[in-house]
Design a protein around this motif. Structure first.
Motif, PDB file in Angstrom:
ATOM      1  N   LYS A  54       6.399  -7.268  -6.988  1.00 28.43           N
ATOM      2  CA  LYS A  54       6.805  -6.002  -5.603  1.00 28.43           C
ATOM      3  C   LYS A  54       8.058  -5.520  -6.828  1.00 28.43           C
ATOM      4  O   LYS A  54       9.357  -5.664  -5.904  1.00 28.43           O
ATOM      5  CB  LYS A  54       7.662  -7.316  -4.599  1.00 28.43           C
ATOM      6  N   SER A  56      10.676  -2.339  -7.079  1.00 25.61           N
ATOM      7  CA  SER A  56      11.144  -1.658  -6.302  1.00 25.61           C
ATOM      8  C   SER A  56      11.022  -0.341  -7.361  1.00 25.61           C
ATOM      9  O   SER A  56      10.389   0.937  -5.876  1.00 25.61           O
ATOM     10  CB  SER A  56      13.087  -1.018  -6.259  1.00 25.61           C
ATOM     11  N   PHE A  57      10.592   0.117  -8.079  1.00 25.27           N
ATOM     12  CA  PHE A  57      10.193   1.485  -8.680  1.00 25.27           C
ATOM     13  C   PHE A  57       8.201   1.830  -8.242  1.00 25.27           C
ATOM     14  O   PHE A  57       8.108   2.972  -8.420  1.00 25.27           O
ATOM     15  CB  PHE A  57      10.532   1.216 -10.012  1.00 25.27           C
ATOM     16  N   THR A  59       6.759   2.206  -6.325  1.00 26.75           N
ATOM     17  CA  THR A  59       6.462   2.675  -4.434  1.00 26.75           C
ATOM     18  C   THR A  59       5.255   3.224  -4.182  1.00 26.75           C
ATOM     19  O   THR A  59       4.259   3.050  -5.348  1.00 26.75           O
ATOM     20  CB  THR A  59       7.454   4.354  -4.592  1.00 26.75           C
ATOM     21  N   SER A  60       4.977   3.589  -3.157  1.00 29.79           N
ATOM     22  CA  SER A  60       3.507   3.736  -2.531  1.00 29.79           C
ATOM     23  C   SER A  60       2.703   4.872  -3.188  1.00 29.79           C
ATOM     24  O   SER A  60       1.728   4.395  -3.814  1.00 29.79           O
ATOM     25  CB  SER A  60       3.202   3.415  -1.319  1.00 29.79           C
ATOM     26  N   GLU A  61       3.717   5.258  -3.387  1.00 30.60           N
ATOM     27  CA  GLU A  61       3.614   6.662  -3.800  1.00 30.60           C
ATOM     28  C   GLU A  61       2.470   6.704  -5.407  1.00 30.60           C
ATOM     29  O   GLU A  61       1.895   7.366  -6.205  1.00 30.60           O
ATOM     30  CB  GLU A  61       4.806   8.280  -3.424  1.00 30.60           C
ATOM     31  N   ARG A  63       2.397   3.448  -6.709  1.00 29.86           N
ATOM     32  CA  ARG A  63       1.180   2.802  -6.595  1.00 29.86           C
ATOM     33  C   ARG A  63      -0.129   3.390  -6.922  1.00 29.86           C
ATOM     34  O   ARG A  63      -1.516   3.655  -7.952  1.00 29.86           O
ATOM     35  CB  ARG A  63       1.024   1.810  -5.881  1.00 29.86           C
TER      36      ARG A  63
END
Length: 645
Positions: A54, A56-57, A59-61, A63
């Motif tokens: 998990k 922080s970098f 991100t959903s995009e 990922r």
């Protein structure tokens, strides 16, 4: 379904209909095949680790982009094949199902599962390709036994040429350790050969001067010279290779059913997946589109018919390959199926149960010019390939001036007729003399041994007595067939006394003698009318009609005539009757494995389909139901290669 006895080229279908995967496993290097899987596997593992950390970098995009890149090496080839299939009108196949399921998984944010499904699917494909190659290996190995060069004597020089350019009658040389490229007669006193490529037997065989040598044999001793008597394209080996190469094109009833079933089954499953997605909206109080879409996607992955489409033909490839290792050639998977149903084996006598190595025991010529008559008899017999004819020619050793023979004809089931110089010569059985209304002594009918009678200018001239020998494994073959509850029948054109003696020695259930080819057909038809599934085993030209009529025609390929080999569905290369039992055992083992795979695939898939539709199975269970079951079925199918028969 084509007729069982038509030429081996009928019923050929596009192999891609049977197995969409094979083009992925052509001649690529291993690293090229496995590299995409390795890349996707490493990136997927990295993605799952980052998901759990998990960070922080991540991100959903990022990922999505990361998993999309991970998906491409294994997913793009499948999507490309799905697109090509749709263009060709074949929509509902495994490429389409896998592509739709994994794209859907990405659509609902289940990136790791979408990649995992495609990754394991591709791994399964690689295993399937390797298994198919292994199953076909023993068949394809035969293609390597035909040499592409041969040493031929021309103008007192030795020239190395392509075997196809060697003319009949030319002399070729084969060094120790080399493979024979063409059929011919050995001119050297003796040599020993490895005949395993043709017969499946590892025991070396010694050949003497004047004996037949076949392409594919390996010379083990000294330099030998062979006079070619068959064109390259007509050698027994070339015909064997043609049979084997076309064998997998003739599909069994089970294969044909599964191919048709898969085309109906896949669209139905797709329709059910659509219903699983949308139908609950009208009946479920807390309907969530994403949950039901996930269930439908799981359902699609499970439904992929790979285990059936791959493992069933693989089982038959394995059966055909195992048979070829034992010197038994099946011309199609359909004959493996039919052979399991056989409950009556009908056999010819000479060349099938007996060696056919006749030796002249006694010659009785009643005419004055005995030497001249015997010379003409041998000259006439030289036109025939029958074992009796060869024995007479070998005994007399005539000065073969073949252009002396005119008006030659071979009357099936009777004998030979021809004009030599000014004399009409006839050699054959008593039926031949009766046909031409030639009177003969009554004592001829009482001779128990095998014999041929002679007539010159429509007058009885004498007879020749010959002796044959029962093959070493004939007794065991009959015993083993009867242990399998298979009725044994012998049909022969030989005399009743001779046939009765052989039948009694071998303990054959029924035997019939003094039969013409049409009589053999009548007897075989009677068995079929009694609802027997009949295999006929023979080797001569006159056996071709009965071989064609039988449910499974089996030819003795060593001594057998081209007509019987062409007509037969199964060819036994070393002429051993015991191979009939081996062929039946291989057929039964193949069918057992195929049905085990069908039961395994259906059982697991139905169970997991129900669990998936009920939300009790996720993508990982779906992967097992598809790829896992396919791999289990494949491992089961390749077992036949290691079985002992």
């Amino acid at each position: 379904m084509c007729d069982q006895h038509s030429t081996i080229h009928c019923c050929q279908e596009d192999e891609s209909q049977e197995h969409h995967h094979e083009h992925q496993h052509s001649d690529n290097n291993n690293w090229q095949e496995y590299f995409p899987v390795m890349i996707s596997g490493i990136l997927l593992l990295l993605g799952i680790i980052l998901d759990n950390l998990k960070l922080s970098f991540f991100t959903s995009e990022i990922r999505f982009i990361g998993y999309f890149i991970t998906y491409l090496p294994v997913g793009f080839p499948v999507l490309k094949n799905a697109f090509k299939s749709i263009q060709n009108g074949d929509i509902f196949n495994e490429f389409f199902l896998m592509g739709l399921a994994t794209i859907g998984a990405f659509g609902i944010g289940e990136y790791p599962e979408g990649v995992a499904v495609m990754l394991f699917y591709t791994i399964g494909e690689l295993f399937q390709g390797a298994a198919v190659k292994r199953a076909k290996g023993s068949i394809k190995a035969l293609l390597d036994v035909r040499p592409d060069k041969v040493s031929v004597k021309r103008d007192e020089k030795i020239m190395v040429v392509n075997p196809a350019k060697v003319e009949i009658g030319e002399i070729i040389q084969v060094k120790a350790g080399e493979k024979v490229a063409l059929d011919g007669i050995q001119m050297t006193d003796f040599s020993t050969y490895n005949t395993a490529a043709l017969t499946g037997e590892s025991m070396p065989e010694t050949k003497q001067k004047g004996e037949m040598i076949l392409a594919g044999m390996i010379n083990l001793e000294t330099l030998v010279e062979i006079q070619v008597n068959t064109a390259f394209k007509d050698t027994k080996l070339s015909k064997i290779l043609e049979m084997v190469q076309n064998a997998t094109a003739r599909k069994s009833q089970t294969q044909l059913f599964i191919s048709k079933f898969a085309k109906i089954y896949t669209p139905i499953v797709f329709a059910l997946a659509v219903l699983i997605t949308f139908l609950p909206y009208f009946f479920v109080e807390n309907y969530l589109f994403q949950d039901w879409l996930y269930r439908a996607l799981v359902f699609l992955v499970i439904s992929c018919p790979c285990a059936l489409v791959v493992s069933i033909p693989l089982g038959y490839f394995g059966g055909i390959g195992a048979a070829s290792q034992h010197g038994i050639l099946f011309k199609g998977a359909n004959f493996l199926d039919v052979l399991t149903q056989v409950n009556a084996v009908v056999m010819d006598k000479t060349g099938t149960l007996t060696k056919g190595n006749f030796k002249v025991q006694q010659v009785i010529i009643v005419a004055n010019d005995a030497g001249n008559i015997l010379e003409k008899v041998a000259l006439l017999e030289s036109k025939s390939s029958h074992p009796v004819a060869k024995a007479i020619v070998e005994y007399v050793n005539p000065h073969l001036i073949e252009n002396l023979i005119s008006e030659f004809k071979e009357i099936s089931g009777h004998g030979l007729v021809g004009k030599i110089a000014e004399d009409e010569v006839m050699v054959g059985n008593l039926q031949l003399l009766k046909k031409y209304e030639i009177t003969f002594p009554d004592t001829l009918a009482t001779i128990e041994e095998s014999h041929v009678v002679i007539a010159v200018n429509r007058k009885y001239a004498g007879f020749i007595i010959l002796a044959d020998e029962i093959k070493a494994d004939a007794q065991q073959a009959i015993t083993d067939l009867q242990k399998l509850n298979i009725k044994t029948v012998m049909l022969s054109g030989d005399k009743k006394a001779v046939v009765a003696k052989v039948a009694k020695t071998l303990n054959i259930n029924e035997a019939f003698a003094e039969l013409l080819p049409e009589n053999k057909v009548e007897h075989l038809q009677k068995l079929k009318d009694q609802h027997f599934t009949v295999a006929f085993v023979g080797d001569g030209i006159n056996d071709a009609p009965v071989i064609a009529l039988s449910d499974v025609g089996i030819a003795m390929g060593g001594m057998g005539s081209d007509a019987s080999i062409e007509t037969a569905d199964v060819v036994i290369q070393n002429d051993q009757p015991s191979k009939i039992v081996t062929a039946i055992r291989i057929a039964k083992a193949t069918k057992s494995i195929v049905w085990q795979n069908i039961a395994l695939a259906f059982g697991v898939k139905v169970l997991v389909l129900i669990l998936g539709a009920g939300g009790l199975a996720n993508m990982w269970e779906a992967v097992f139901a598809d790829v896992g079951v396919a791999l289990l079925a494949i491992m089961n199918a390749v077992r036949i290669q290691r079985m002992k028969f």
